[in-house]
Scaffold this motif. Structure first.
Motif, PDB file in Angstrom:
ATOM      1  N   UNK A  47      -2.304  -3.207   0.066  1.00  0.00           N
ATOM      2  CA  UNK A  47      -1.348  -2.321   0.733  1.00  0.00           C
ATOM      3  C   UNK A  47      -0.892  -3.039   1.995  1.00  0.00           C
ATOM      4  N   UNK A  48       0.380  -3.406   2.035  1.00  0.00           N
ATOM      5  CA  UNK A  48       0.929  -4.219   3.121  1.00  0.00           C
ATOM      6  C   UNK A  48       1.739  -3.333   4.061  1.00  0.00           C
ATOM      7  N   UNK A  49       1.144  -2.957   5.189  1.00  0.00           N
ATOM      8  CA  UNK A  49       1.830  -2.096   6.157  1.00  0.00           C
ATOM      9  C   UNK A  49       2.816  -2.865   7.032  1.00  0.00           C
ATOM     10  N   UNK A  50       2.889  -4.178   6.853  1.00  0.00           N
ATOM     11  CA  UNK A  50       3.866  -4.977   7.602  1.00  0.00           C
ATOM     12  C   UNK A  50       5.078  -5.318   6.739  1.00  0.00           C
ATOM     13  N   UNK A  51       5.268  -4.601   5.646  1.00  0.00           N
ATOM     14  CA  UNK A  51       6.351  -4.918   4.710  1.00  0.00           C
ATOM     15  C   UNK A  51       7.723  -4.872   5.364  1.00  0.00           C
ATOM     16  N   UNK A  52       7.911  -3.984   6.339  1.00  0.00           N
ATOM     17  CA  UNK A  52       9.218  -3.826   6.961  1.00  0.00           C
ATOM     18  C   UNK A  52       9.672  -5.105   7.658  1.00  0.00           C
ATOM     19  N   UNK A  53       8.741  -5.883   8.193  1.00  0.00           N
ATOM     20  CA  UNK A  53       9.093  -7.112   8.913  1.00  0.00           C
ATOM     21  C   UNK A  53       8.718  -8.358   8.121  1.00  0.00           C
ATOM     22  N   UNK A  54       8.774  -8.254   6.811  1.00  0.00           N
ATOM     23  CA  UNK A  54       8.557  -9.426   5.969  1.00  0.00           C
ATOM     24  C   UNK A  54       7.264  -9.427   5.199  1.00  0.00           C
ATOM     25  N   UNK A  55       6.260  -8.705   5.706  1.00  0.00           N
ATOM     26  CA  UNK A  55       5.009  -8.566   4.964  1.00  0.00           C
ATOM     27  C   UNK A  55       3.956  -9.588   5.327  1.00  0.00           C
ATOM     28  N   UNK A  56       2.697  -9.151   5.329  1.00  0.00           N
ATOM     29  CA  UNK A  56       1.563 -10.059   5.520  1.00  0.00           C
ATOM     30  C   UNK A  56       1.138 -10.716   4.219  1.00  0.00           C
ATOM     31  N   UNK A  57       1.591 -10.172   3.102  1.00  0.00           N
ATOM     32  CA  UNK A  57       1.275 -10.746   1.792  1.00  0.00           C
ATOM     33  C   UNK A  57       2.509 -11.482   1.284  1.00  0.00           C
TER      34      UNK A  57
ATOM     35  N   UNK B 257       4.664  -9.523  -1.274  1.00  0.00           N
ATOM     36  CA  UNK B 257       5.166  -8.178  -0.961  1.00  0.00           C
ATOM     37  C   UNK B 257       6.681  -8.110  -1.104  1.00  0.00           C
ATOM     38  N   UNK B 258       7.141  -7.010  -1.693  1.00  0.00           N
ATOM     39  CA  UNK B 258       8.569  -6.696  -1.700  1.00  0.00           C
ATOM     40  C   UNK B 258       8.726  -5.303  -1.097  1.00  0.00           C
ATOM     41  N   UNK B 259       9.531  -5.167  -0.040  1.00  0.00           N
ATOM     42  CA  UNK B 259       9.639  -3.883   0.669  1.00  0.00           C
ATOM     43  C   UNK B 259       9.975  -2.728  -0.260  1.00  0.00           C
ATOM     44  N   UNK B 260       9.183  -1.655  -0.131  1.00  0.00           N
ATOM     45  CA  UNK B 260       9.381  -0.408  -0.867  1.00  0.00           C
ATOM     46  C   UNK B 260       9.326  -0.587  -2.380  1.00  0.00           C
ATOM     47  N   UNK B 261       8.594  -1.605  -2.821  1.00  0.00           N
ATOM     48  CA  UNK B 261       8.399  -1.806  -4.254  1.00  0.00           C
ATOM     49  C   UNK B 261       6.905  -1.903  -4.566  1.00  0.00           C
ATOM     50  N   UNK B 262       6.580  -1.647  -5.826  1.00  0.00           N
ATOM     51  CA  UNK B 262       5.213  -1.847  -6.319  1.00  0.00           C
ATOM     52  C   UNK B 262       5.247  -3.078  -7.200  1.00  0.00           C
ATOM     53  N   UNK B 263       4.537  -4.110  -6.797  1.00  0.00           N
ATOM     54  CA  UNK B 263       4.524  -5.380  -7.511  1.00  0.00           C
ATOM     55  C   UNK B 263       3.217  -5.511  -8.276  1.00  0.00           C
ATOM     56  N   UNK B 264       3.305  -5.891  -9.535  1.00  0.00           N
ATOM     57  CA  UNK B 264       2.115  -6.187 -10.338  1.00  0.00           C
ATOM     58  C   UNK B 264       2.068  -7.691 -10.552  1.00  0.00           C
ATOM     59  N   UNK B 265       1.073  -8.338  -9.965  1.00  0.00           N
ATOM     60  CA  UNK B 265       0.933  -9.792 -10.116  1.00  0.00           C
ATOM     61  C   UNK B 265      -0.425 -10.106 -10.723  1.00  0.00           C
ATOM     62  N   UNK B 266      -0.418 -10.494 -11.974  1.00  0.00           N
ATOM     63  CA  UNK B 266      -1.661 -10.798 -12.699  1.00  0.00           C
ATOM     64  C   UNK B 266      -2.654  -9.645 -12.634  1.00  0.00           C
ATOM     65  N   UNK B 267      -2.138  -8.419 -12.695  1.00  0.00           N
ATOM     66  CA  UNK B 267      -3.014  -7.249 -12.690  1.00  0.00           C
ATOM     67  C   UNK B 267      -3.369  -6.728 -11.315  1.00  0.00           C
TER      68      UNK B 267
END
Length: 386
Positions: free
Chosen positions: A291-301, A304-314
């Motif tokens: 859960x990336x709470x810094x998504x608005x400013x580019x993300x810590x991960x 991360x894609x802002x306001x999206x749910x990403x599935x990466x290798x499960x």
């Protein structure tokens, strides 16, 4: 003097600048309160709830602005650059506008507000001093974000958080790693512990170790030179890329061992540092959640894609950008307390006294008298137009 509370126009924004409970305090201070119809609906506050507390409901937004001396918003045009531009056209020199402004992302909008002659105060710029704690909207919203982040993780994680001894065997507890131990991080730690998880946390500021341990979590030690890692306001400072590279190397093993990673590392006015790389995500076992709470400013991960749910290798990666809006009722009550405390601190004998010798006033005033007056935003504008 009249206070106006417009309906928020930013897409998906459910908060309102003040809840009905804040109105009696404004009325007692000699202020008339006018609320745009439907302003509180999405936060669970009806027009009737506002009128019962002494406010007047106004149907037309332009009429609301004409009546107003002081306008209270969650998102002023700077934090609502598209829809908010229409409000700029309604501003006049006598207006005082208070709200979130996103001052360093869209400094040019502050200049547009200044051109109207209106005075703008930014809730993000509340100084971190004892007297201003009850005005600190960033801390209020971060508290909600940290709480909500854990619930989002628990919803998407395909296992329970607590350890259970059952007739069908023992269920081991979820492991949660919180990166960034500010207000949001501390709330995330507390909430994850309440749900029964085993919690670890890391922050570039070694001084927060005791706070982490006081909540029953383990502070992750990393042998890094983190001198001068905290600014004068108590926030973590941006570090150099070499520091972040070493940090990522040491953090990789911790990320791989956890079921949930919650990141909260945001630097005001800067792009969020990448702390969780693609390789780290790929080292996590399937079913894990970030859960990336810094998504608005580019993300810590990195993924991360802002306001999206990403599935990466499960592995599920969540990038919410407006978490407090999901808790709109409590968020509005807390934000309303913050903004009205700021406003009432400037009221003297029924009039607004914007004394710029006051640290809170000078620290939060962005525009006044047709000019951008906040030094950091002036500097930002100069850099933009060099």
């Amino acid at each position: 003097m009249n206070v106006a509370v417009p309906r928020e126009t930013f897409p998906g924004e459910r908060r309102v600048a003040i809840a009905p409970a804040a109105i009696p305090g404004l009325v007692k201070a000699g202020l008339g309160v006018f609320v745009e119809t439907g302003a509180g609906t999405q936060a669970g506050f009806t027009d009737a709830a506002y009128t019962e507390k002494g406010a007047t409901i106004v149907q037309d937004r332009a009429d609301l602005f004409r009546m107003a001396d002081i306008i209270l918003q969650v998102r002023t045009p700077g934090a609502n650059p598209e829809e908010g531009s229409r409000d700029i056209e309604l501003l006049r020199p006598e207006h005082v506008l208070i709200g979130l402004t996103d001052p360093f992302t869209h400094p040019a909008i502050s200049r547009r507000v200044a051109e109207t002659g209106a005075t703008l105060f930014s809730m993000e710029l509340i100084p971190r001093i004892t007297r201003a704690q009850s005005m600190d909207a960033l801390s209020s919203m971060a508290t909600l974000a940290g709480y909500r982040a854990v619930l989002l993780a628990a919803t998407h994680l395909p296992k329970m958080f607590p350890m259970l001894m059952t007739a069908a065997g023992t269920i081991t507890p979820a492991r949660v790693f919180v990166i960034g131990v500010g207000v949001a991080g501390l709330m995330a730690i507390a909430q994850a512990k309440r749900l029964g998880a085993v919690v670890e946390a890391y922050d570039v500021r070694p001084a927060v170790r005791e706070q982490v341990q006081s909540l029953g979590a383990k502070f992750v030690e990393m042998e890094l030179d983190a001198k001068d890692s905290e600014d004068t306001g108590g926030y973590a400072k941006a570090m150099g890329e070499e520091f972040y590279r070493k940090q990522r190397e040491l953090m990789a093993r911790v990320v791989a061992a956890n079921d949930v990673v919650i990141t909260t590392a945001a630097i005001p006015g800067r792009k969020a540092p990448v702390l969780v790389t693609r390789d780290m995500v790929e080292s996590m076992h399937p079913g894990s959640v970030v859960v990336d709470l810094a998504a608005l400013t580019g993300g810590n991960c990195e993924l991360t894609r802002p306001d999206e749910i990403v599935d990466h290798n499960g592995v599920t990666i969540l990038g919410p950008t407006n978490v407090p809006s999901d808790l709109a009722r409590d968020a509005s009550q807390m934000y309303g307390k913050n903004i009205t405390t700021l406003l009432l601190s400037m009221m003297k004998n029924g009039a607004l006294d914007m004394n710029r010798d006051d640290e809170v006033v000078s620290g939060t005033m962005v525009t006044h008298g047709g000019h951008v007056v906040h030094p950091r935003i002036v500097e930002c504008l100069e850099q933009c137009y060099e």
